[in-house]
Each structure stands twice: as structure tokens, then as C-alpha cells.
Scaffold this active site. Structure first.
Site: not given
Ligand code: GTP
Ligand code: SPV
Ligand code: MN
Length: 606
Positions: A69, A210, A219, A239, A261, A263-264, A266, A286, A378
Site C-alpha cells: 500500500r 498491488y 481496504k 481492521h 498491518s 502485526c499478527g 492472520t 482482517d 502475500r
Molecule cells: P495484514 O494482513 O497486513 O493486516 O497483517 P496481519 O495483522 O494479518 O499480520 P500477520 O498475522 O500476517 O503477521 C505478520 C507478521 O507478524 C508475520 O511475519 C508473523 O510471523 C508475525 N507474527 C504474528 N504473530 C506473532 C506473534 O505472536 N509473535 C511474533 N513474535 N510474531 C508474530
Molecule cells: C494491510 O496492509 O493491512 C493488509 C494488506 O491487509 S493490504 O490489502 O495491501 O492492505
Molecule cells: Mn490488514
């Protein structure tokens, strides 16, 4: 037969302006999808992956300038600047329409213009919204097919006069007579515009192919436009992931959690609990649309139909349920291609291949000083492929939320879990969320910034009004309001290592959350909120020393005073639409921490 007057007129108007070589109404069928994929493979923009290892999967590599983004090029267009507020890039509606109309003029020359009808939310559900994306990117079409309910089924919902949200998208790269196409056409950063018109409920995106810049249901519609609609109509577009947590007695709690984003979300949404007898199912990873149900409780719906997840870091250890869901019918973007046409990324839990092609299309070996996959690489996968998808994930009424978590990446100060004293204190916590920036946006990574409610890049109107909307929702919910907690999996020790093991072990914190919901006598009131006492969260078997555990919950008074200064600066930026009640919460926190004679952590409540 399409008979919706607004849609027919709009498609004609856009085609006249953008001058595509042809128009294709997308029906969402398997055959249509395969045809597009075959075309993209033939054109060299997609690679079909190994059919044995990854059936139905394809790899795409984006242009190196188009990998995430672009918050700096994302705008809220409204008549008055104050309605976009200090945290958004505001632009005058008339001015941006003029600028972008010039860019759109002839921008689809030589390309196919796809008309993509889609529904955010289960088709026909009361909370669902219909959008139509016009795009000149076949990559967008195949991604929208996974991320939303899309095609003929949606078109059938539109009668002659029904309304929809127009979402105009172009990659901004016309293909003129005799010109050879590139693998990932897009426009340079300075002519990218991701523009939202919340007053008109409309989206115009130009120049990027992207993720959130281009898959406009996500979003742009489900957060920026929907948040503005939600405020007007008395619901919430957030979010947030949504998960179902079931305890050993068989009782299920639905929890929503807002983390910035990458930060965990998924990971938490489909985690595999490590504590015996507990299970987690996923409703969404999400976005949550939440409204108050007939029984007065808050109900959440996942408006999406797929996961657009961060690949790096996803492994059988960290997120086995995601790994299993992305073995077939998945689109991979910007990961490494192995010599056997399978994929790899950093921290996948598999040794790096001795050779491969990196996300930029170059030869790669473990000796390379570059990463094989882009940090914001992704996967796009259907939610229905997730083996732990909750049976209520498509329930049109949504699921009742018992707890809301906020969180962010905080290397210091913020404890593992901290419960709000009441709703407004929780709103204060959400408003003050801080987190290190990540690769999900093009810009500096690892810098702490305020990201209120994880909505800084996604709130479609004035942030002060948004805070106020949260306070109003709490008043309506009264004693049926979910409990609010702030969590931080990312505290680091002096050597820079994460203290908390995270991932499946986060179930230990979720267990504590449900016990607090049940009113168990756990935790103690402190200056910053209700913190677990030593022993309240089971840390057996984690190999953490008592001192380390104490560290996870320690109130670092100096750190908190610095935090308060930073929140004060942020609130000053929000300006006069900041709700007085949030300023009052900040003042109370400061008083509790600095009261003469109070150590700030003795539970004296001052
Ligand atoms: P968006 O799709 O961008 O909104 O991201 P998201 O909030 O879904 O984050 P996602 O679960 O994909 O995690 C992003 C990164 O954080 C990955 O590299 C994970 O490995 C890391 N991560 C997720 N959960 C944890 C946790 O509990 N501890 C640590 N140390 N890292 C974590
Ligand atoms: C985020 O950045 O919070 C995402 C990926 O979930 S995107 O769809 O590119 O915004
Ligand atoms: Mn997101």
C-alpha cells in the site's frame, strides 16, 4: 442481462474516457478464471506452479516499485478538509477529479476493461454492500474472485434501480500500438493516486496493481468508505480479525482483535492453541463489520471471502492452519520460485533452496545478500479452504463478540495483556495504540507511530469523530458491551529477542481473557489497567524465568510517562474534534501514574 441503469451508464462513461480495446463483464466462473490465468502465463506475467506440490497455484512478481500500500499517495477527498481530519491526506474533491480524469483519459488503451461486480459480506445479508470494480488488471480480477463474492451471483442482486459503490481502478499503463507489454505494468509512484470520496461513496484508484491499492473491495471499500457509512448509520467497520475460541467445557467465545498491518491478525485468527482442550476457529482475518443485534449485543461479520496474507514468517510452526489452506488454488505474489516450480520464503520453516528465482526475477542462492521473498509478499487463498474456518463464518447475522483486543508491535513498556477499566478507558487504549511500522506500507519500517485502533491508514473520515463514534457505540451497548483488552506479543529483551513465544502460545492469554469475561477473581487494578497477577496466566512449560514473566507485566513508569507525552502530542494533532472524554482518560492515567506517594504499580488505584 444487465439492466441496472446506474451501472450501464457508468461503464459506458468509463469506457469512453479510458478507451479500452474491449470490455469484459466478469461472471466469476471457473472457466473464465482459468482463461485469465492461461492468458497471464502466456504473456509472461504469471508462472504456473508445480501441479503436484501446489495444484491450481500461480506466482506473480510485481514491479519493484509496486510492492505494498502507498499511504503517502492515499487520499480522502471531501468538500471540507476538517472532514478528512489531521491523520488523513485530504484533497479537494473537484481538484482530484480533474487531476485523475486527465490520467484516466486513454489509460486503458490496448487493454481489456473488466467489470467486476462484487459483494462485501455474504450475498444478500442485511449488512452486505455491493460494489462494482472496473479494472484493466486481470490480476485484480482473479484476486477479487478469491477475496470477495464476485460475478454473476452479484449482478443478479442488482435490479434496475438498486445502488452500488463504484470503484474505478487502472494500473495506469496504456499499451499503445506496437508496444510490448511488461510483466507487471504500473505507473510511477508520483502518479499513483488511491482516492476515496466518502461523501459520494466512490473510489478512484490509479497507478498501482498491488493489494489494498488495487483490490478495492478490501481496504478502500470495506474500511475507508464503510467506516464513513458506519458512522452515519450507527455500526462499525474495523481492521479486525474475528475468532471463535472454545474452552474444554465446550463454551464458545467470539473475540475481535485490531492489530496494525503485519502485526499478527492472520496468525491469531487461525491459531492452533497449545493449551490442551482449547480450540480456535476462524471467522475472518482482517476486517470486521459490527452492528448491534436485537439482543443488544455486538455482532460481527467478515465482509471478505479470502485471505490476503503475509507469506514471510508463515510456517507449519507459526501458522499451520494457514500453511494447509494455501497448498492449492492460491495466488502467490513476490515469493521465491524454487527450481521445481514450488515456492519458498524466509522463515517458512524449510531450509532455503540451494538455488531459486527471487521476487525480483533474479537468480538467488542462500549466499545472496538479498531476501528471496519481499517482506510484504502475500498469498491470496479462499477462506473456505481453511480447515479451521468457523461454521458461522458466513452467517448473515454475524457472531456475538465477547471481547475486543487491541495491540501493536511494542518492543518495550506495553505489557503482554492489560484490561481496560471500562469501555471509555478501552476506547482510550484503542485511540492510543502505537506500533512499529511494517513492510505492509511503502515507507520506513520499524518506526513507532500512533496507529489508533489499527485504523490510521483506513479511517475514511476525521479521526476525532471516529473516536467519538466508538464512545457512542459503548453508550448504546451499555452493560452488553464486550470487554476490552490491550495485548502485546512483541516485547523484547535487552538482546532484542521477543520475550513472549507468541503464535499458538497466545492461547494462554486468550484463556485468561475468557476467565475475566466469566468474572473469575483474576488480575488486579493498577494505574494503567487491570493486569494479571503472577500465576493468573499459565506459563508452565515455556521456560520463562520468574523475572522474565515479571518483565512481561512490569509497569515501567518512565516508559509510561514518555508514552503519555507521545499520546498528548498525538491528541494535539487530532485537534478540537478530540472527544473531551478521551482527554479526561489521558489526564486520569497521568494522575494515577504521578500521584504523590503512589508508585504507579501497587494497585492502590490512584
Ligand atoms: P495484514 O494482513 O497486513 O493486516 O497483517 P496481519 O495483522 O494479518 O499480520 P500477520 O498475522 O500476517 O503477521 C505478520 C507478521 O507478524 C508475520 O511475519 C508473523 O510471523 C508475525 N507474527 C504474528 N504473530 C506473532 C506473534 O505472536 N509473535 C511474533 N513474535 N510474531 C508474530
Ligand atoms: C494491510 O496492509 O493491512 C493488509 C494488506 O491487509 S493490504 O490489502 O495491501 O492492505
Ligand atoms: Mn490488514
Amino acid at each position: 442481462m444487465v439492466n441496472n441503469k446506474k451501472l450501464l451508464a457508468w461503464v459506458e462513461e468509463v469506457a469512453t474516457l479510458t478507451k479500452p480495446k474491449e470490455i469484459q463483464w466478469v461472471d466469476g466462473s471457473l472457466e473464465e478464471n482459468q482463461k485469465l490465468l492461461d492468458l497471464m502465463v502466456e504473456a509472461g506475467s504469471a508462472t504456473k506452479l508445480n501441479e503436484t506440490e501446489k495444484p491450481g497455484c500461480y506466482l506473480f512478481r510485481s514491479h519493484p516499485s509496486d510492492v505494498a500500500r502507498v499511504e503517502g499517495r492515499t487520499y480522502i477527498a471531501s468538500k471540507k478538509q476538517e472532514d478528512a481530519g489531521a491523520t488523513n491526506n485530504w484533497i479537494d474533491s473537484l481538484e482530484i477529479k480533474e487531476t485523475m480524469t486527465k490520467l484516466y483519459n486513454g489509460c486503458m488503451e490496448g487493454r481489456t476493461m473488466y467489470v467486476i461486480p462484487f459483494s462485501m459480506g455474504p450475498i444478500g445479508a442485511p449488512i452486505s454492500k455491493i460494489g462494482v470494480e472496473i479494472s484493466d488488471s486481470p490480476y485484480v480480477v482473479i484476486n477479487m474472485r478469491i477475496m470477495t463474492r464476485m460475478g454473476k451471483v452479484v449482478l443478479d442482486q442488482l435490479s434496475e434501480d438498486s445502488d452500488f459503490i463504484p470503484c474505478l481502478h487502472s494500473i495506469g499503463s496504456p499499451l499503445r500500438e506496437g508496444e510490448k507489454d511488461v510483466a507487471w505494468p504500473c505507473a510511477p509512484i508520483e502518479s499513483k493516486y488511491i482516492t476515496h470520496f466518502p461523501e459520494e461513496r466512490m473510489i478512484w484508484s490509479y497507478g498501482s496493481g498491488y493489494g489494498g491499492n488495487a483490490l478495492l473491495g478490501k481496504k478502500c471499500l470495506a474500511l475507508r468508505i464503510a467506516s464513513a457509512q458506519a458512522k452515519d448509520e450507527g455500526w462499525m467497520a474495523e481492521h479486525m480479525l474475528i475468532l471463535a475460541l472454545t474452552n474444554p467445557e465446550g463454551k464458545t467465545y467470539y473475540v475481535a482483535a485490531a492489530f496494525p498491518s503485519a502485526c499478527g491478525k492472520t496468525n491469531l485468527a487461525m491459531m492452533q492453541p497449545t493449551i490442551p482442550g482449547w480450540s480456535v476457529k476462524c471467522v475472518g482475518d482482517d476486517i470486521a463489520w459490527m452492528r448491534i443485534g436485537d439482543d443488544g449485543r455486538l455482532y460481527a461479520v467478515n465482509p471478505e471471502a479470502g485471505f490476503f496474507g503475509v507469506a514471510p514468517g508463515t510456517s507449519m510452526d507459526s501458522n499451520p492452519n494457514a500453511m494447509k489452506a494455501i497448498q492449492k488454488n492460491t495466488i502467490y505474489t513476490n515469493v521465491l520460485l524454487k527450481d521445481n516450480n514450488d515456492v519458498w520464503w524466509e522463515e517458512m520453516g524449510e531450509d532455503a533452496p540451494s538455488h531459486g528465482i527471487d521476487w525480483e526475477g533474479n537468480e538467488w542462492t542462500p549466499a545472496s545478500d538479498k531476501k528471496g521473498a519481499h517482506p510484504n509478499a502475500r498469498f491470496t487463498a479462499p477462506a473456505s479452504q481453511c480447515s479451521v474456518i468457523d461454521e458461522n463464518w458466513e452467517n448473515p447475522a454475524g457472531v456475538p463478540i465477547s471481547a475486543i483486543l487491541f495491540g501493536g508491535r511494542r518492543p518495550s513498556t506495553i505489557p503482554l495483556v492489560n484490561e481496560a477499566l471500562n469501555w471509555n478507558h478501552g476506547v482510550f487504549m484503542g485511540s492510543a495504540t502505537g506500533s512499529e511500522t511494517t513492510a505492509a506500507n511503502i515507507g520506513a519500517v520499524g518506526v513507532i507511530r500512533r496507529d489508533p485502533f489499527a485504523m490510521l491508514p483506513f479511517c475514511g473520515y476525521n479521526m476525532g469523530d471516529y473516536f467519538n463514534h466508538w464512545i457512542n457505540m459503548g453508550e448504546k451497548l451499555g452493560d452488553k458491551a464486550p470487554k476490552i483488552f490491550f495485548v502485546n506479543w512483541f516485547r523484547k529483551d535487552n538482546s532484542g529477542k521477543f520475550i513472549w513465544p507468541g503464535f499458538g502460545e497466545n492461547s494462554r492469554v486468550l484463556k485468561y481473557v475468557t476467565e475475566r469475561i466469566e468474572g473469575k477473581n483474576l488480575g488486579e487494578e493498577t494505574a494503567i489497567g487491570i493486569l494479571p497477577k503472577l500465576g493468573d496466566i499459565d506459563v508452565n512449560g515455556l521456560g520463562l524465568s520468574e523475572a522474565t514473566v515479571e518483565d512481561l507485566f512490569a509497569i515501567d513508569k518512565e516508559g509510561w510517562l514518555a508514552e503519555i507525552t507521545s499520546i498528548e502530542e498525538f491528541y494535539a494533532k487530532i485537534g478540537d474534534r478530540l472527544p473531551a472524554r478521551l482527554q479526561a482518560e489521558l489526564d486520569k492515567l497521568k494522575d494515577r501514574l504521578t500521584d504523590n506517594g503512589s508508585c504507579g504499580c501497587c494497585g492502590c488505584g490512584k
